[in-house]
Design a protein around this motif. Structure first.
Motif, mmCIF file in Angstrom:
data_model
loop_
_atom_site.group_PDB
_atom_site.id
_atom_site.type_symbol
_atom_site.label_atom_id
_atom_site.label_comp_id
_atom_site.label_asym_id
_atom_site.label_seq_id
_atom_site.Cartn_x
_atom_site.Cartn_y
_atom_site.Cartn_z
ATOM 1 N N THR A 59 0.865 -1.177 0.000
ATOM 2 C CA THR A 59 0.000 0.000 0.000
ATOM 3 C C THR A 59 0.903 1.229 0.000
ATOM 4 O OG1 THR A 59 -0.053 0.195 2.404
ATOM 5 C CG2 THR A 59 -1.738 -1.222 1.374
ATOM 6 N N ASP A 60 0.335 2.376 -0.286
ATOM 7 C CA ASP A 60 1.110 3.616 -0.240
ATOM 8 C C ASP A 60 1.673 3.838 1.164
ATOM 9 O OD1 ASP A 60 0.561 4.014 -2.899
ATOM 10 O OD2 ASP A 60 -0.834 5.681 -2.585
ATOM 11 N N ASP A 61 0.865 3.542 2.182
ATOM 12 C CA ASP A 61 1.341 3.716 3.562
ATOM 13 C C ASP A 61 2.535 2.818 3.854
ATOM 14 O OD1 ASP A 61 -0.531 5.670 4.142
ATOM 15 O OD2 ASP A 61 -1.957 4.274 5.045
ATOM 16 N N GLU A 62 2.486 1.583 3.376
ATOM 17 C CA GLU A 62 3.619 0.672 3.586
ATOM 18 C C GLU A 62 4.865 1.204 2.880
ATOM 19 O OE1 GLU A 62 1.850 -3.782 4.076
ATOM 20 O OE2 GLU A 62 1.497 -2.821 2.128
#
Length: 136
Positions: A59-62
């Protein structure tokens, strides 16, 4: 006669509106659109179409967990090899998740994208290290 010509010239300039009130020194610069380092990094990653993440990727957060840590490690004098070493005496910062992985070539490319966006002063050194190792 010269005096008359000079007076006429000055009068013409005044009538024409010639003055320095509109000089470039007085003009305000046009606003620039700034892009955050996070947005620049994610845009680079998303447009790269990395083979590693065709089926399942982070994900973008990861993804955003990595670049600042890479830059912090580089600022502390660590090598790219150290950043990506997962066990023992290493940074453990290889881009990999519980349900996604990254081929080494793609990990190197993502590292370069992150360094370019977050700490560009380290970009030349990172590329040099990757080239020296034969990985870039």
């Amino acid at each position: 006669m010269r005096r008359t010509v000079a007076v006429c010239l000055l009068a013409c300039l005044a009538l024409a509106g010639c003055s320095n009130s509109g000089s470039s020194a007085d003009a305000k610069p046009s606003p620039r659109k700034t892009v955050s380092k996070e947005a620049a990094f994610l845009k680079a990653v998303h447009t790269a179409n990395l083979r590693s993440w065709t089926d399942k990727g982070p994900t973008d957060d990861e993804l955003l967990e990595y670049p600042q840590q890479w830059c912090d490690g580089l600022a502390a004098g660590h090598s790219v090899k150290w950043l990506f070493t997962m066990f023992g005496d290493g940074g453990g910062l290889y881009p990999i998740g519980e349900h996604w992985g990254t081929y080494k070539a793609d990990a190197n490319a993502v590292l370069v994208m992150g360094v370019r966006a977050y700490c560009p002063e380290n970009l030349a050194d990172v590329k040099e290290q990757l080239r020296a190792s034969g990985d870039y």
